[in-house]
Every structure is written in C-alpha cells, then in structure tokens.
Design a protein around this motif. Structure first.
Motif, mmCIF file in Angstrom:
data_model
loop_
_atom_site.group_PDB
_atom_site.id
_atom_site.type_symbol
_atom_site.label_atom_id
_atom_site.label_comp_id
_atom_site.label_asym_id
_atom_site.label_seq_id
_atom_site.Cartn_x
_atom_site.Cartn_y
_atom_site.Cartn_z
ATOM 1 N N LEU A 99 -45.649 0.206 23.807
ATOM 2 C CA LEU A 99 -46.764 -0.698 23.539
ATOM 3 C C LEU A 99 -47.297 -1.304 24.828
ATOM 4 O O LEU A 99 -48.511 -1.377 25.045
ATOM 5 N N GLY A 100 -46.399 -1.734 25.710
ATOM 6 C CA GLY A 100 -46.842 -2.287 26.993
ATOM 7 C C GLY A 100 -47.562 -1.253 27.846
ATOM 8 O O GLY A 100 -48.582 -1.559 28.487
ATOM 9 N N ASN A 101 -47.049 -0.020 27.868
ATOM 10 C CA ASN A 101 -47.722 1.037 28.634
ATOM 11 C C ASN A 101 -49.129 1.300 28.108
ATOM 12 O O ASN A 101 -50.080 1.462 28.893
ATOM 13 N N SER A 102 -49.275 1.352 26.784
ATOM 14 C CA SER A 102 -50.601 1.588 26.196
ATOM 15 C C SER A 102 -51.558 0.453 26.535
ATOM 16 O O SER A 102 -52.735 0.697 26.851
ATOM 17 N N LEU A 103 -51.081 -0.775 26.476
ATOM 18 C CA LEU A 103 -51.948 -1.912 26.795
ATOM 19 C C LEU A 103 -52.379 -1.892 28.255
ATOM 20 O O LEU A 103 -53.552 -2.131 28.566
ATOM 21 N N VAL A 104 -51.450 -1.581 29.156
ATOM 22 C CA VAL A 104 -51.786 -1.544 30.585
ATOM 23 C C VAL A 104 -52.815 -0.459 30.875
ATOM 24 O O VAL A 104 -53.834 -0.694 31.547
ATOM 25 N N VAL A 105 -52.555 0.749 30.366
ATOM 26 C CA VAL A 105 -53.464 1.869 30.622
ATOM 27 C C VAL A 105 -54.839 1.609 30.001
ATOM 28 O O VAL A 105 -55.880 1.857 30.624
ATOM 29 N N THR A 106 -54.859 1.082 28.782
ATOM 30 C CA THR A 106 -56.125 0.868 28.086
ATOM 31 C C THR A 106 -56.946 -0.222 28.752
ATOM 32 O O THR A 106 -58.157 -0.053 28.981
ATOM 33 N N LEU A 107 -56.334 -1.341 29.079
ATOM 34 C CA LEU A 107 -57.071 -2.434 29.721
ATOM 35 C C LEU A 107 -57.589 -2.017 31.096
ATOM 36 O O LEU A 107 -58.725 -2.365 31.473
ATOM 37 N N ALA A 108 -56.785 -1.275 31.857
ATOM 38 C CA ALA A 108 -57.255 -0.796 33.156
ATOM 39 C C ALA A 108 -58.444 0.149 32.998
ATOM 40 O O ALA A 108 -59.429 0.082 33.759
ATOM 41 N N THR A 109 -58.382 1.022 31.987
ATOM 42 C CA THR A 109 -59.491 1.942 31.738
ATOM 43 C C THR A 109 -60.755 1.188 31.370
ATOM 44 O O THR A 109 -61.853 1.502 31.856
ATOM 45 N N VAL B 164 -61.618 -2.001 32.072
ATOM 46 C CA VAL B 164 -62.148 -2.790 33.193
ATOM 47 C C VAL B 164 -62.843 -1.895 34.215
ATOM 48 O O VAL B 164 -63.981 -2.169 34.650
ATOM 49 N N VAL B 165 -62.190 -0.807 34.594
ATOM 50 C CA VAL B 165 -62.778 0.074 35.609
ATOM 51 C C VAL B 165 -64.024 0.778 35.065
ATOM 52 O O VAL B 165 -65.049 0.873 35.765
ATOM 53 N N SER B 166 -63.969 1.240 33.836
ATOM 54 C CA SER B 166 -65.116 1.966 33.271
ATOM 55 C C SER B 166 -66.344 1.076 33.176
ATOM 56 O O SER B 166 -67.448 1.478 33.573
ATOM 57 N N VAL B 167 -66.182 -0.123 32.662
ATOM 58 C CA VAL B 167 -67.329 -1.024 32.528
ATOM 59 C C VAL B 167 -67.836 -1.461 33.892
ATOM 60 O O VAL B 167 -69.056 -1.536 34.123
ATOM 61 N N SER B 168 -66.930 -1.741 34.834
ATOM 62 C CA SER B 168 -67.343 -2.199 36.164
ATOM 63 C C SER B 168 -68.144 -1.138 36.905
ATOM 64 O O SER B 168 -69.069 -1.466 37.671
ATOM 65 N N ALA C 6 -58.909 5.528 25.307
ATOM 66 C CA ALA C 6 -57.631 5.419 26.002
ATOM 67 C C ALA C 6 -56.495 5.063 25.053
ATOM 68 O O ALA C 6 -55.370 5.544 25.207
ATOM 69 N N TRP C 7 -56.771 4.239 24.053
ATOM 70 C CA TRP C 7 -55.718 3.782 23.148
ATOM 71 C C TRP C 7 -55.236 4.896 22.221
ATOM 72 O O TRP C 7 -54.040 4.992 21.928
ATOM 73 N N ASN C 8 -56.134 5.750 21.764
ATOM 74 C CA ASN C 8 -55.788 6.771 20.775
ATOM 75 C C ASN C 8 -55.479 8.136 21.380
ATOM 76 O O ASN C 8 -55.131 9.060 20.638
ATOM 77 N N ASP C 9 -55.622 8.292 22.696
ATOM 78 C CA ASP C 9 -55.458 9.627 23.285
ATOM 79 C C ASP C 9 -54.015 10.110 23.171
ATOM 80 O O ASP C 9 -53.061 9.361 23.387
ATOM 81 N N TYR C 10 -53.905 11.370 22.828
ATOM 82 C CA TYR C 10 -52.592 12.015 22.746
ATOM 83 C C TYR C 10 -52.481 13.217 23.682
ATOM 84 O O TYR C 10 -51.444 13.430 24.309
#
Length: 297
Positions: A90-100, A102-106, A226-230
C-alpha cells in the motif's frame, strides 16, 4: 334601446372532446413510456456496474472456510495486514502514484499551455508527435525499457516504475490541459499583460487559477493509471518488498488454491483511495466559472 347580451355556453359534460386533445394525450403517454424505458436501461447498467463491487465487498467481510467467526467480520483484513506485506504494498502504491501525479501535472500544465497558445510549426510538430506516441501501446516499449533500466539499475526499483508511469501519462495529460486552456479566453491574459504582468505571471496567476477542474481531471487520470497498473509493475518489480498493490493481489493466486477472502479484502483496500479522491474533489469540478470573468467587457 335594445341590449345585446353575449352568453358563453360551457361544453356539456360527456360531450365531444376538444379537437387535438387525444393527439396531445397520445404524445404525452408516448413520452412517459420513453422515459420509463430510459429509466429501466439506466437501472440495468447501474446494476451491472455496482453488483460486482457489492459482491467483492461482501466477500471481503465474509469469514473463510477455515475461520471460526460467524457473520460479517474484519478477519480477512486483519490476516492480510498481519501475515503479508500488504501495508508495504500500500505504501509503495501511494508513493509511486503521488509522484506520478505531481510530476505529470507539473510538466503537462506548461506544455499544454504552449500547445493551446502557440501556433508555430514547431508546436504543431510537437503536438503531432504526442499523438503518435499515445497511439503506441505500452507493451511495445516494456521490453526495450526493461533492458535499458536493467543497465541503469532501475529494475526492481520504485523510481523506474514511476518514470514509466510519468512517460505513459504525459501525452494524454498534455492534451487534456491544452483542451481546457483553449476554453479560457486569451483576453484575460491580455488584461494581465496590460497591467504589467509577464507571460509566466499571467500563466500562473490567471490561467492556472481558472483551470482547477482541468488540473484535477488530469491529476485523476494520472492517479488511476498509476494506481491500477499491473503490466508495468509485474515486469519491473521483482521482490516482495517493492511490489505495488496490483502485483500484491496477484501473489495470493496459487496453483492449487486461492485465498479468496484475502484477495477480496485487498481488493477493497485498492478501491478505497480512488473513491476517497473522487468524493473529496467532486465539489471542485465546476462548469461555466470562467464566463463571469469577462462580464462588462
């Protein structure tokens, strides 16, 4: 002097109907039948979407075959977080998703602004390149990226997965931001320029401040991807400590047995963040909020 009296006789009860009333009644009844059919169709579609979600939720709270609990219980959730690395996933998914996100929108916000306001050949070529890149499925680039990232030490690394997710979302995110910027009148920026604002200042103070729904839509798109990718995660992540939730769910499926209670419990955990995000950001989506900015011009 004679007085002429005009009298109006009401139609007798049970007399002939007013011409056209039958036609109007027929049209009204047909309209009611049409609305009922639309209601039934929408109800069936809603049921088809919600029934699987309800089933997953019910099975997540149903005790397993080896459990001594009766009725609905949180035993599956307790087992998942106590006996597996679900909290780490869960922590890994949150880190990867939030980073994606922030960077994508920026990056997509200024790039979309250039596509919206620029009309040069270079900008048009860049726009066409984005379209071509988006038309290619991600599976075509997974193997070359895996070889490249293996040489760079980015395999079995959350940073490598984040880079792939950002690259996957960038084209669509840029198009989404450009489409929303097109709806913002350029006269707002011209007014800011007249007041001494720079191009960057008008972009941040005028355009972005009126683009909250567009920014949120882009952020939600990047979040869901990012959250749903498998596919990308199962290729680039090799150890249990770096798994994200979709890969973690797959680890419960074994050759001869499947712990369905744990699978459903983890599936409910996966569903909660998107639901919370939509519920929290729903009030910020508005249509027509920019039109009033030009009142009186």
């Amino acid at each position: 002097m004679s007085t002429v009296v005009h009298t109006h006789t009401a139609p007798a009860v049970g007399g002939p109907a007013v011409p056209g009333s039958r036609e109007r009644r027929t049209v009204s009844e047909a309209g009611m039948r049409g609305r009922w059919w639309r209601f039934v169709v929408i109800l069936l579609i809603t049921a088809a979407v919600l029934v699987p979600i309800v089933v997953v939720a019910v099975l997540a709270f149903t005790p397993g075959t080896t459990s001594t609990a009766t009725g609905l219980t949180f035993e599956n959730f307790t087992n998942v977080f106590d006996q597996t690395l679900a909290s780490t996933w869960l922590g890994n998914s949150l880190v990867v998703t939030l980073a994606t996100v922030v960077v994508s929108v920026s990056v997509a916000a200024p790039a979309g602004y250039v596509l919206s306001r620029g009309r040069s050949r270079a900008v048009s070529s860049y726009s066409l390149l984005l379209f071509v890149m988006q038309s290619l499925p991600i599976i075509t680039s997974v193997v070359p990226l895996f070889i490249l990232f293996a040489n760079l030490g980015l395999v079995d690394n959350l940073l490598g997965v984040t880079i792939v997710y950002v690259a996957s979302t960038m084209a669509v995110a840029t198009w989404m931001m450009a489409a929303y910027f097109d709806s913002i009148p350029i006269s707002l920026e011209e007014a800011a320029w007249i007041d001494g604002c720079s191009v960057l200042g008008s972009f941040t103070k005028v355009v972005l401040r009126n683009s909250l729904p567009g920014v949120l839509s882009t952020a939600i798109f990047a979040f869901l991807l990012a959250w749903n990718d498998y596919l990308v995660a199962i290729v680039f992540l090799r150890s249990d400590q770096t798994f994200t939730l979709p890969v973690g769910v797959q680890s419960f499926f074994q050759q001869n047995a499947t712990d369905w209670g744990s699978v459903m419990a983890l599936a409910v955990v996966m569903m909660l963040p998107p639901v919370i995000v939509f519920a929290a950001l729903n009030k910020y989506f508005s249509v027509g909020g920019i039109g009033g900015s030009l009142a009186g011009r």
